[in-house]
Design a protein around this motif. Structure first.
Motif, short mmCIF file in Angstrom:
data_model
loop_
_atom_site.label_atom_id
_atom_site.label_comp_id
_atom_site.label_asym_id
_atom_site.label_seq_id
_atom_site.Cartn_x
_atom_site.Cartn_y
_atom_site.Cartn_z
N VAL A 8 6.03 7.15 32.35
CA VAL A 8 4.76 6.74 32.79
C VAL A 8 3.86 7.75 33.31
O VAL A 8 4.52 8.71 34.37
CB VAL A 8 4.90 5.59 33.80
CG1 VAL A 8 3.91 4.79 34.42
CG2 VAL A 8 5.93 4.50 33.08
N TYR A 10 -0.22 9.04 35.03
CA TYR A 10 -1.45 8.53 35.53
C TYR A 10 -2.32 9.71 36.30
O TYR A 10 -1.78 10.15 37.19
CB TYR A 10 -1.50 7.51 36.67
CG TYR A 10 -2.82 7.32 37.12
CD1 TYR A 10 -3.92 6.71 36.22
CD2 TYR A 10 -3.20 7.44 38.42
CE1 TYR A 10 -5.21 6.33 36.73
CE2 TYR A 10 -4.46 7.25 39.11
CZ TYR A 10 -5.49 6.65 38.14
OH TYR A 10 -6.56 6.21 38.41
N ILE A 35 3.61 5.90 28.46
CA ILE A 35 2.78 4.80 28.76
C ILE A 35 1.51 5.64 29.71
O ILE A 35 1.79 6.17 30.79
CB ILE A 35 3.22 3.77 29.63
CG1 ILE A 35 4.27 3.02 28.61
CG2 ILE A 35 2.31 2.85 30.17
CD1 ILE A 35 3.63 2.33 27.52
N ASP A 36 0.35 5.55 29.38
CA ASP A 36 -0.71 6.16 30.14
C ASP A 36 -1.39 5.20 30.68
O ASP A 36 -2.11 4.09 30.14
CB ASP A 36 -1.75 6.79 29.22
CG ASP A 36 -3.06 7.21 29.88
OD1 ASP A 36 -2.95 7.57 31.22
OD2 ASP A 36 -3.90 7.60 29.16
N ASN A 37 -1.31 5.17 32.27
CA ASN A 37 -2.22 4.15 33.11
C ASN A 37 -3.62 4.32 32.91
O ASN A 37 -4.25 4.52 34.34
CB ASN A 37 -1.43 4.06 34.36
CG ASN A 37 -0.54 3.19 34.55
OD1 ASN A 37 -0.73 1.78 34.21
ND2 ASN A 37 0.69 3.24 35.14
N HIS A 65 2.43 7.21 22.31
CA HIS A 65 2.00 6.69 23.48
C HIS A 65 1.03 5.45 23.50
O HIS A 65 0.67 4.99 22.19
CB HIS A 65 0.99 8.14 23.88
CG HIS A 65 -0.45 8.04 23.49
ND1 HIS A 65 -0.84 8.25 22.36
CD2 HIS A 65 -1.51 7.47 24.07
CE1 HIS A 65 -2.40 8.29 22.19
NE2 HIS A 65 -2.63 7.65 23.27
N GLY A 74 3.25 2.31 38.76
CA GLY A 74 4.50 2.45 37.96
C GLY A 74 5.27 1.29 37.63
O GLY A 74 5.88 1.42 36.42
N GLY A 77 3.56 0.20 34.32
CA GLY A 77 3.89 1.27 33.24
C GLY A 77 5.28 0.86 32.84
O GLY A 77 5.60 1.10 31.61
N PHE A 78 6.33 1.03 33.80
CA PHE A 78 7.77 0.93 33.18
C PHE A 78 7.94 -0.50 32.66
O PHE A 78 8.82 -0.43 31.69
CB PHE A 78 8.48 1.15 34.34
CG PHE A 78 8.56 2.65 34.55
CD1 PHE A 78 9.10 3.34 33.78
CD2 PHE A 78 8.21 3.39 35.96
CE1 PHE A 78 9.28 4.75 34.13
CE2 PHE A 78 8.22 4.53 36.29
CZ PHE A 78 8.97 5.30 35.42
N GLY A 81 6.63 -0.08 29.22
CA GLY A 81 7.39 1.05 28.45
C GLY A 81 9.00 0.45 28.07
O GLY A 81 9.25 1.01 26.90
N ASP A 98 8.99 9.31 36.15
CA ASP A 98 7.60 9.39 36.12
C ASP A 98 7.19 10.76 35.67
O ASP A 98 8.14 11.67 35.16
CB ASP A 98 7.43 9.48 37.55
CG ASP A 98 7.40 8.08 38.25
OD1 ASP A 98 7.10 7.09 37.65
OD2 ASP A 98 8.22 7.79 39.28
#
Length: 308
Positions: A8, A10, A35-37, A65, A74, A77-78, A81, A98
């Motif tokens: 994850v 950012y 995973i791009d926040n 991605h 996070g 994102g998690f 993901g 991370d």
């Protein structure tokens, strides 16, 4: 055994780049999911280019991605993901981290030597001082808190600290466990989502451990485990208002759900003591009260005022 790494990120492109480079050197990794926040620093463009090159050249560890519609922290994102890895890639094991962590080259291979666990991970050390733990560990059965690598290793039995893990920094999860307990609570945003997930796994009877000779390097995160009450306990202080708000809210909910109201009251007492006496900052007490009250009402929007 199909092992999928989930990262994850950012707005930390240089750190993400070094991590992705490292993961592509780990032969056990079948695929890397990022995973791009909704980063604004060029992360999305870089990922598009890297993903295209990876699809053409990678024999293992190919990168894919997804960019979220906004910064979901996070936790969000998690959540996304882990769902992606389990439901769409047929992962047997998921390796979570991370963007600011950097596992040693042999970290995953060492973790995979432990074949009787459901939720396990490495020690997380300060990249500027590798003998110092970034996240202090409270040993089971007491109040002793370990802050350094040699002491943690000395406390281990057969290379493991049982019933302890520091998620989500290089931890492995089995598919079976994720299917049983679900995904992280996306609404928690940051700070407390990982702990809640570990508590949920613990309640489900998961076999949990830290493998003390597997290591992830990580930047320092401040005064975690700051001694208070004349050294009888510690408090996880952070200079970040965003992190503190989420911690006060999420920890209140975690303690209520998994430990009961006496532990909630003790946490509030520690917060008042810490910001009145240990590190005087009375405004933090008011912030903590707002956060806890919002969480108990089911309001998970209050942290947004601290987003920059």
């Amino acid at each position: 055994m199909r092992i999928v790494a989930v990262v994850v990120t950012y707005n930390r492109l240089p750190l993400l780049q070094r991590l992705v480079d490292r993961l592509h050197e780990v032969p056990e990794v079948s695929q890397v999911l990022v995973i791009d926040n909704a980063s604004t620093d060029g992360t999305g463009e870089w990922l598009l280019g890297f993903e295209a090159r990876s699809a053409l050249t990678a024999t293992s560890g190919a990168l894919a991605h997804r960019t979220l519609d906004r910064n979901r922290g996070g936790a969000g994102g998690f959540h996304e993901g882990l769902r992606w890895a389990v439901e769409e890639t047929d992962a047997d094991l998921v390796w979570l981290m991370d963007d600011d962590g950097l596992p040693d080259p042999g970290c995953l291979a060492r973790l995979l030597q432990e074949t009787d666990l459901d939720f396990w991970g490495p020690l997380v050390v300060d990249e500027a001082d590798p003998d110092r733990l970034v996240f202090p560990i409270r040993l089971p059965g007491g109040t002793r808190v370990v802050h350094d690598l040699p002491t943690a290793r000395a406390a281990a039995q057969e290379g493991r600290l049982e019933d302890i893990v520091i998620p989500f920094n290089g931890v492995l999860l089995t598919r079976a466990l994720v299917e049983e307990i679900g995904y992280p609570r996306a609404e928690f945003f940051i700070w407390g989502d990982d702990h809640e997930y570990r508590l949920r796994a613990e309640a489900a009877g998961a076999r949990i451990a830290t493998v003390v000779d597997a290591v992830v390097h990580h930047p320092s995160v401040g005064d975690l485990g700051t001694p208070m009450m004349f050294g009888r306990t510690t408090y996880n202080h952070t200079p970040s208002d965003l992190k503190h708000y989420c911690m006060a809210r999420n920890n209140t909910l975690n303690l209520r759900a998994y430990r009961g109201w006496p532990h909630v009251l003790l946490f509030w007492l520690k917060t008042i003591w810490f910001y009145l006496l240990t590190k005087p900052q009375p405004s933090r007490i008011a912030m903590s009260a707002r956060a806890a009250r919002a969480g108990l009402r089911g309001d998970f929007t209050g942290h947004e005022r601290y987003l920059s």
